[in-house]
Write a protein that holds these residues in place. Sequence first.
Motif, PDB file in Angstrom:
ATOM      1  N   ALA A  28     -24.254 -46.458   7.048  1.00 39.59           N
ATOM      2  CA  ALA A  28     -24.057 -47.795   6.465  1.00 39.59           C
ATOM      3  C   ALA A  28     -23.349 -47.764   5.115  1.00 39.59           C
ATOM      4  CB  ALA A  28     -25.416 -48.485   6.308  1.00 39.59           C
ATOM      5  N   LEU A  29     -22.954 -46.599   4.647  1.00 42.04           N
ATOM      6  CA  LEU A  29     -22.522 -46.489   3.254  1.00 42.04           C
ATOM      7  C   LEU A  29     -21.182 -47.164   2.964  1.00 42.04           C
ATOM      8  CD1 LEU A  29     -23.643 -42.854   2.386  1.00 42.04           C
ATOM      9  CD2 LEU A  29     -24.767 -45.019   1.813  1.00 42.04           C
ATOM     10  N   THR A  30     -20.235 -47.110   3.883  1.00 51.56           N
ATOM     11  CA  THR A  30     -18.939 -47.740   3.607  1.00 51.56           C
ATOM     12  C   THR A  30     -19.101 -49.241   3.405  1.00 51.56           C
ATOM     13  OG1 THR A  30     -17.707 -46.056   4.815  1.00 51.56           O
ATOM     14  CG2 THR A  30     -16.629 -48.189   4.519  1.00 51.56           C
ATOM     15  N   ALA A  31     -19.890 -49.870   4.272  1.00 50.36           N
ATOM     16  CA  ALA A  31     -20.125 -51.310   4.109  1.00 50.36           C
ATOM     17  C   ALA A  31     -20.898 -51.593   2.825  1.00 50.36           C
ATOM     18  CB  ALA A  31     -20.879 -51.854   5.313  1.00 50.36           C
ATOM     19  N   LEU A  32     -21.826 -50.711   2.465  1.00 52.17           N
ATOM     20  CA  LEU A  32     -22.575 -50.883   1.216  1.00 52.17           C
ATOM     21  C   LEU A  32     -21.628 -50.825   0.018  1.00 52.17           C
ATOM     22  CD1 LEU A  32     -25.583 -51.162   0.242  1.00 52.17           C
ATOM     23  CD2 LEU A  32     -25.505 -48.702  -0.183  1.00 52.17           C
ATOM     24  N   ALA A  33     -20.700 -49.886   0.045  1.00 50.90           N
ATOM     25  CA  ALA A  33     -19.731 -49.775  -1.049  1.00 50.90           C
ATOM     26  C   ALA A  33     -18.849 -51.014  -1.125  1.00 50.90           C
ATOM     27  CB  ALA A  33     -18.870 -48.528  -0.860  1.00 50.90           C
ATOM     28  N   GLU A  34     -18.437 -51.555   0.013  1.00 53.54           N
ATOM     29  CA  GLU A  34     -17.632 -52.775   0.024  1.00 53.54           C
ATOM     30  C   GLU A  34     -18.391 -53.935  -0.621  1.00 53.54           C
ATOM     31  OE1 GLU A  34     -15.004 -56.021   1.004  1.00 53.54           O
ATOM     32  OE2 GLU A  34     -14.648 -53.871   0.723  1.00 53.54           O
ATOM     33  N   SER A  35     -19.684 -54.068  -0.298  1.00 48.47           N
ATOM     34  CA  SER A  35     -20.478 -55.158  -0.872  1.00 48.47           C
ATOM     35  C   SER A  35     -20.612 -55.016  -2.382  1.00 48.47           C
ATOM     36  CB  SER A  35     -21.861 -55.197  -0.218  1.00 48.47           C
ATOM     37  OG  SER A  35     -21.770 -55.486   1.152  1.00 48.47           O
ATOM     38  N   VAL A  36     -20.815 -53.791  -2.850  1.00 49.57           N
ATOM     39  CA  VAL A  36     -20.905 -53.566  -4.290  1.00 49.57           C
ATOM     40  C   VAL A  36     -19.590 -53.921  -4.969  1.00 49.57           C
ATOM     41  CG1 VAL A  36     -21.153 -51.792  -6.078  1.00 49.57           C
ATOM     42  CG2 VAL A  36     -22.701 -51.801  -4.122  1.00 49.57           C
ATOM     43  N   GLN A  37     -18.491 -53.422  -4.422  1.00 45.60           N
ATOM     44  CA  GLN A  37     -17.185 -53.668  -5.033  1.00 45.60           C
ATOM     45  C   GLN A  37     -16.817 -55.148  -4.998  1.00 45.60           C
ATOM     46  OE1 GLN A  37     -15.296 -51.518  -6.559  1.00 45.60           O
ATOM     47  NE2 GLN A  37     -15.816 -49.480  -5.826  1.00 45.60           N
TER      48      GLN A  37
END
Length: 561
Positions: A80-89
Motif C-alpha cells: 500500500a505504500l505507493t498510494a500512501l505516499a501519493e496521499s501524503v504528497q
Amino acid sequence: MTTLTVSGRVAQVLGSYLTDLFGVMGNGNVHFLDGAEQLGLRFTAVRHEGAAIAAADAYYRTSGRLAAGTTTYGPGYTNALTALAESVQAQIPVVLVTGDAPTSGARPQDVDQAAIAAGLGAATFTVTREAAGSITRQAVEYALTKRTAVVIAIPYDLAAVEAADEELPAASVPAGSDDVDGGGHGDLAQAARLLAGAKRPLILAGRGAHLAGAGPELRKLADCLGALTAGTALALNLLEGDGYLGVAGGFGTDTAAGLMGESDVVLVAGASLSPFTMRFGHLIGPDSTVIQIDAAMQPTHPRVDTFVNGDVQAAAERLLTLLDNLAAPAAGPSDAWRAEARARLAEGPAHHPGAAETPDGRLDPRSLAKALDAVLPEHRTVVQDGGHFVGWAPMYWNIPRPQDLVMVGTAYQTIGLGLASAVGAARAVEEDRTLVLASGDGGFLMGLSDLESLIGAACSAVVVIYNDAAYGAEIHQYGSQGLTEKPMLIPEVDFSGVARALGAESAIIRSLEDLSALTDWIDNGARGTFVADCRITSSVRAPWLSEWMEASRAAKAAVAG
C-alpha cells in the motif's frame, strides 16, 4: 458497556468519523474488519492492497468525507505504500488501519513499519489495550487537521484482546480557522489597494480555494473588480462565469495564457503556483504584481510580492469589505478588460481538434477526447490516472465542478492508481452521476486486478483506456532522443475481452464511429460498467509534455552554459 476487542474499539472510534472502508482482509486486520462489520461500517473489498489507500483517498477527493483503507501487516502493508505516499504528497486526509508486529517484539518476517511510514512523511499511531480509542481519535484528528495520511497500527497480539474501558468525548471534526494574518489587516489592506488600482486584474484559484468553499466570494470579488478568472486543474470551473479563462498551466490554451500574462495584478487564492501551473515561469508577466492568499505559512513561489496567510474564504470576504470602503472604485469596474478577453478568446485558437488520419492509422487522442465529451453523460465525475494522456480530460471534457475531477498520481508522479481510485470515487458519487475513469494501457495493466472491484462497486461507470500499446510519455521523452524503445512498448492487449470476462460491457474503439457501442449503452440506462478500449496513436505529443520537455532542455542548457 459492551465488551470490545482492541480492534473493535478502533473500529468503534473510526465509525464516529467515517462510514466507508476499503481493503484486503488478512490475519493482521481480520479482527478489525469483524468489528467494523458488527458496527455497520461499509467495507468494499479490493483485490490488491495497493488499492486500499488509493480508493479511500479518491473517496475523500470526491465527497470531502473521510474514509479508511485497511491491510494486513508486512507484505499487505508494503503493497500500500505507493498510494500512501501519493496521499501524503497530495495532502489528502486518509487513514490506513493495519496489523503490526506483536508487542513482545518483531518476528523474523516483520519490518519496521513505522520507520517506513516516516520515510514517506506519514505518522504512525500504534494502539494499546489501555488507550485504543483515544489513540485512534488522536490519529484521525491529526489526519484531518494536518491534511495528511496516517497509519493506525494494531499489534498482532492485541488484535483480539479485550480493550480497556475508556471514557471518550464525542468526536469533533477540526474546523478550519477563519483567521487572516493573525487578525492583522496590513497585508490584506495592501492587497485591496493593489486590486483597486489594477487595470487588468486576474484572480487565479487553486485547490485551497475550493477546499475553503471560497468560490462564491472570489466570484463576487472578480465581478467587483471586473477581473478575469482562472483556475488550476484542481479548481476547474470554480470561478466559471464572465471573464473565465479556464485552466492555468499546460492544460490551458495559448490565448488564455497570453491574457493571464498581460494582467497587471494577479490575486492567487489557494494555489501553490507549481512549475506546471506557472508554465515553467512563463504564465505571469515580468511586470505583474502577485498577491497570494494561502493557508501556508509563507509564500510558495518567489514571484509573490504580497502574501496573506489565512483562510481564503475569510480573506475574500474581508477584501470585499475593504474595497467597498475605498473611494477609488466608486464608479464600478470597467468592462474593457473582460470585453477584450472575450474578443480574443473568440478569435484565438482553442485546443487542437485532432486529425482525422494519423501516420499509423490509429485514433488521434484529441479528436477522440472531443468526441467522448459529446457522448459521455452530462452528470459525470472523472477520475484521471497519471500518464501522457493526463491532459485530455481537463482540456476537452466538460467537468462541472472541482470535485468532479480526481487527478491521482500527479503529486507523487505515479501511474497505476486509477482503477483503485475509481473504486473509491464510485462509492462516493451521487446516484445520478456516472463515474468516468481515464487511464493509459500501462497504468491500467498495473491495477488490472481492481477492474473486478470497480465492476462490483460502481452503479454507473465508463472506463476509457487510451491504448497506444506503449508507455507514451517515455516514447516522447526518451524515444525521441534516440534511446531504445523496446522497454517502452507494450504488446497490444485486448482490454475489451478482459472486461467482458469480468462482467463489464465493452468495445474496442478503432474509429469514432465505434463509439456507437458506448452511446447505445448510455441510451439503455448507463448501468454497470462499460470499458472502451480506445486504440490511439503514439504520434501525437501532448502540449503540456512538449512544454515540460522544452523547460527541461532549457534548464540543462543553462547549467551546461
